[in-house]
Design a protein around this motif. Sequence first.
Motif, PDB file in Angstrom:
ATOM      1  N   ALA A 142       0.841  -1.194   0.000  1.00 38.12           N
ATOM      2  CA  ALA A 142       0.000   0.000   0.000  1.00 38.12           C
ATOM      3  C   ALA A 142       0.881   1.250   0.000  1.00 38.12           C
ATOM      4  O   ALA A 142       2.047   1.204   0.411  1.00 38.12           O
ATOM      5  CB  ALA A 142      -0.917  -0.002   1.220  1.00 38.12           C
ATOM      6  N   LYS A 143       0.311   2.356  -0.447  1.00 41.74           N
ATOM      7  CA  LYS A 143       1.079   3.601  -0.535  1.00 41.74           C
ATOM      8  C   LYS A 143       1.668   4.009   0.813  1.00 41.74           C
ATOM      9  O   LYS A 143       2.814   4.445   0.898  1.00 41.74           O
ATOM     10  CB  LYS A 143       0.186   4.726  -1.076  1.00 41.74           C
ATOM     11  N   ASP A 144       0.861   3.879   1.881  1.00 38.01           N
ATOM     12  CA  ASP A 144       1.344   4.306   3.195  1.00 38.01           C
ATOM     13  C   ASP A 144       2.343   3.320   3.798  1.00 38.01           C
ATOM     14  O   ASP A 144       2.917   3.589   4.853  1.00 38.01           O
ATOM     15  CB  ASP A 144       0.171   4.524   4.154  1.00 38.01           C
ATOM     16  N   GLU A 145       2.557   2.166   3.148  1.00 36.96           N
ATOM     17  CA  GLU A 145       3.523   1.185   3.640  1.00 36.96           C
ATOM     18  C   GLU A 145       4.866   1.276   2.920  1.00 36.96           C
ATOM     19  O   GLU A 145       5.874   0.755   3.416  1.00 36.96           O
ATOM     20  CB  GLU A 145       2.965  -0.242   3.463  1.00 36.96           C
ATOM     21  N   LEU A 146       4.893   1.923   1.777  1.00 38.18           N
ATOM     22  CA  LEU A 146       6.088   1.937   0.928  1.00 38.18           C
ATOM     23  C   LEU A 146       7.294   2.542   1.649  1.00 38.18           C
ATOM     24  O   LEU A 146       8.416   2.031   1.538  1.00 38.18           O
ATOM     25  CB  LEU A 146       5.802   2.703  -0.364  1.00 38.18           C
ATOM     26  N   GLU A 147       7.069   3.596   2.406  1.00 36.96           N
ATOM     27  CA  GLU A 147       8.164   4.249   3.130  1.00 36.96           C
ATOM     28  C   GLU A 147       8.820   3.279   4.112  1.00 36.96           C
ATOM     29  O   GLU A 147      10.042   3.211   4.222  1.00 36.96           O
ATOM     30  CB  GLU A 147       7.625   5.468   3.879  1.00 36.96           C
ATOM     31  N   TYR A 148       7.997   2.507   4.821  1.00 35.96           N
ATOM     32  CA  TYR A 148       8.529   1.545   5.791  1.00 35.96           C
ATOM     33  C   TYR A 148       9.295   0.427   5.075  1.00 35.96           C
ATOM     34  O   TYR A 148      10.368   0.009   5.530  1.00 35.96           O
ATOM     35  CB  TYR A 148       7.395   0.940   6.624  1.00 35.96           C
ATOM     36  N   VAL A 149       8.750  -0.062   3.975  1.00 33.72           N
ATOM     37  CA  VAL A 149       9.402  -1.145   3.232  1.00 33.72           C
ATOM     38  C   VAL A 149      10.771  -0.685   2.732  1.00 33.72           C
ATOM     39  O   VAL A 149      11.777  -1.409   2.869  1.00 33.72           O
ATOM     40  CB  VAL A 149       8.518  -1.617   2.052  1.00 33.72           C
ATOM     41  N   ASN A 150      10.836   0.507   2.173  1.00 35.23           N
ATOM     42  CA  ASN A 150      12.122   1.037   1.683  1.00 35.23           C
ATOM     43  C   ASN A 150      13.118   1.218   2.820  1.00 35.23           C
ATOM     44  O   ASN A 150      14.314   0.929   2.671  1.00 35.23           O
ATOM     45  CB  ASN A 150      11.904   2.369   0.957  1.00 35.23           C
ATOM     46  N   ASP A 151      12.630   1.696   3.948  1.00 38.80           N
ATOM     47  CA  ASP A 151      13.496   1.901   5.118  1.00 38.80           C
ATOM     48  C   ASP A 151      14.035   0.565   5.634  1.00 38.80           C
ATOM     49  O   ASP A 151      15.232   0.420   5.902  1.00 38.80           O
ATOM     50  CB  ASP A 151      12.717   2.622   6.216  1.00 38.80           C
ATOM     51  N   PHE A 152      13.150  -0.429   5.768  1.00 36.36           N
ATOM     52  CA  PHE A 152      13.584  -1.749   6.252  1.00 36.36           C
ATOM     53  C   PHE A 152      14.569  -2.391   5.280  1.00 36.36           C
ATOM     54  O   PHE A 152      15.518  -3.074   5.696  1.00 36.36           O
ATOM     55  CB  PHE A 152      12.369  -2.680   6.440  1.00 36.36           C
ATOM     56  N   PHE A 153      14.337  -2.177   3.997  1.00 33.70           N
ATOM     57  CA  PHE A 153      15.237  -2.747   2.987  1.00 33.70           C
ATOM     58  C   PHE A 153      16.618  -2.086   3.072  1.00 33.70           C
ATOM     59  O   PHE A 153      17.644  -2.773   2.993  1.00 33.70           O
ATOM     60  CB  PHE A 153      14.634  -2.559   1.588  1.00 33.70           C
ATOM     61  N   ALA A 154      16.638  -0.768   3.254  1.00 30.69           N
ATOM     62  CA  ALA A 154      17.913  -0.050   3.373  1.00 30.69           C
ATOM     63  C   ALA A 154      18.698  -0.501   4.599  1.00 30.69           C
ATOM     64  O   ALA A 154      19.941  -0.554   4.578  1.00 30.69           O
ATOM     65  CB  ALA A 154      17.651   1.454   3.435  1.00 30.69           C
ATOM     66  N   LYS A 155      17.986  -0.845   5.658  1.00 29.79           N
ATOM     67  CA  LYS A 155      18.636  -1.293   6.893  1.00 29.79           C
ATOM     68  C   LYS A 155      18.933  -2.793   6.876  1.00 29.79           C
ATOM     69  O   LYS A 155      19.451  -3.330   7.860  1.00 29.79           O
ATOM     70  CB  LYS A 155      17.747  -0.956   8.101  1.00 29.79           C
ATOM     71  N   GLU A 156      18.559  -3.465   5.790  1.00 26.60           N
ATOM     72  CA  GLU A 156      18.799  -4.890   5.569  1.00 26.60           C
ATOM     73  C   GLU A 156      18.002  -5.783   6.516  1.00 26.60           C
ATOM     74  O   GLU A 156      18.357  -6.933   6.743  1.00 26.60           O
ATOM     75  CB  GLU A 156      20.300  -5.223   5.652  1.00 26.60           C
ATOM     76  N   TYR A 157      16.906  -5.240   7.084  1.00 25.88           N
ATOM     77  CA  TYR A 157      16.010  -6.089   7.858  1.00 25.88           C
ATOM     78  C   TYR A 157      15.296  -7.070   6.917  1.00 25.88           C
ATOM     79  O   TYR A 157      14.974  -8.195   7.313  1.00 25.88           O
ATOM     80  CB  TYR A 157      14.930  -5.281   8.584  1.00 25.88           C
TER      81      TYR A 157
END
Length: 647
Positions: free
Chosen positions: A18-33
């Motif tokens: 969802a649009k409001d989830e994209l920011e979290y997904v990108n952040d978690f991916f950048a942190k390698e979670y």
Amino acid sequence: MKSLLIRLTHGLDEQDIAKDELEYVNDFFAKEYITKKDTLYKFNSKYRAGTLGLIQNGTAYLNVIGEYVHDLYIEDVESTKATEGDLVIVQRLLGKRGTPSGKIVEIVGRAQTYSVAYIVVKEGRKSLVDLKTDFPIGIEISPQELNSYNQGDVFKINNQDLTIMECLGNIKDPLIDEKIVLAQFNKHDAFSEEVLELSRSFKEVDASLYPKRVDLRKLPFCTIDPVTAKDFDDAICYDEETTTLYVAIADVSEYVTPFGAIDNEAIYRSFSIYLPHRSIPMLPRELSETLCSLQPHKDRLAYVFEMKLDLGTLEVSSSKVYEAIIHSQRRFNYEEIDAYFEGALQPKNVSEEIIFASIDKLRVITDALREKRLKVGYNFRSHELEMFIDEQTNIVSTTYAEETPSHALIEDCMLLANKEAAKRFKKGIFRIHEPPSQMKLQNLYQELAGIGMFIDIKKSLKETIEQMQKQAAEMGISSEVDTLIIQSQMQARYAPINAGHFGLGFEEYTHFTSPIRRYSDLIVHRLLKAIANKDTEQGSYVLRNIESLCMSVSEKEREAATVEVEFMARKFARWANEHLGEVFQARVTATDPFFKAELHDTLQGARFLIIHSMNATLFDDVKVRIDKVDIAKAKIYGSVVAIIEKD
């Protein structure tokens, strides 16, 4: 946030973010979670997400999201400032001996997104505290703002940003109980204008527009439901000549399409909620009580299981499921069918004569089916409490509902359809019920031995339980013992892979028959249609997030049940507050870890926490005095003043 973590645990396709989830997904991916393979995001094997449990001496266990995953031991909780109930991401500490452990790397929210708080006055000062714990809620609020509210004012709280969302009213008002139980899970009755507008856009069924559907309008279908029901999910018809049972289910999937506004709201709700005075539907009433409801004398779209029965073996010899149009000839309630079975109701016309004749034949079959089912499954006699309230939502009366022949007939018809549906896929939404663990069984045996029951461990668990039930019936405590047996078992839930249903004794089982009020059934309909149409794209959509969906729907089911139970507890607390100091008859239902009793008087079902027990034992009938009531927590405290001697 919890929904996102669940989907990332099982694998989240980028097209479903969802649009409001994209920011979290990108952040978690950048942190390698999380990692990404093709279009699928999933937690890195080094990381887990979950809910932090009770913190003791700076340590806690993480209730990890996912099935068959061990909880993780978290040592240094205090330095992270995490609190019980926080949603956290944890890095696993690999290579350490002993209990699997990890360290918190990020607090991402609260497991309970919403809560309820109220104003209390202590030592002349007002404060805002959690309704269930009396702990400060943690919201920055000025003395001036506090003083603008009254003692007992109740608020809905957003735990993610610690803000007051709205004032619900005052704890003294009985009408606030409904608002409280709904607010804690952000449940609501109203639908958005977009959803309502879409629901109103559908036209009455015109059979000429559905030439590919099987026309079953000449068959004598009927519905049998509670007298207060408006959402008729299912209709039945039995053809004696061909020994064929037709179970027609409202074809909700024709109206509620994936990713649409109605579907988004339906999956958020997942279940209809039934309170004593009204329902809070999963679907807008424009659908649930009209077009999707199999109303009498109207053409309706249905998804039908046609099952040919072998009367010798009582098995379904063949079955098919298809889209159809039906025209229910009569709407009955359970009381009417029971009256007919008792000879107190006669058919009024030829149509009813035909229906009643087929129901007579069908009852013989469903009675035999039930007898056969109970040879492998279980018959637990715990009763469902029914509460009746007035316009101010105060209790008028309560009673325990009893299963009647009409209930049993419909139940076994629905069980047949649900079983047949489950046979048609290997992966989807199964309704599973796993057998109890040996540890829980041992605790059960010890508890029952403590009240004088002789526990003879048989070769099979079924034999053991049946002899326990036989003793319970002789002692007049069947319902109470069955409740303990149920509590010793695993909770039934939804799962993507079949594991059988212990309680029913079925090798495979699902929910197909109530798509108006359960989202699980709607998904099963979509899956069966995809299979029938060899529609790999639709099937792919249904199965893509099926693990997450099963977990989410199971959680929503628990929420709906909690709302229903807590509402009645709040009504009982208000009733008890009007009867402080009075004595009532009750039965002891638990002695460990807390002493509890249940009201068995002219009013039934209220649960007491017993302060003084007079050495009463489990299942003793006692006289209980109501000593104290906590309206906010919906707790009733009492003392045993006499033990009633058994005859």
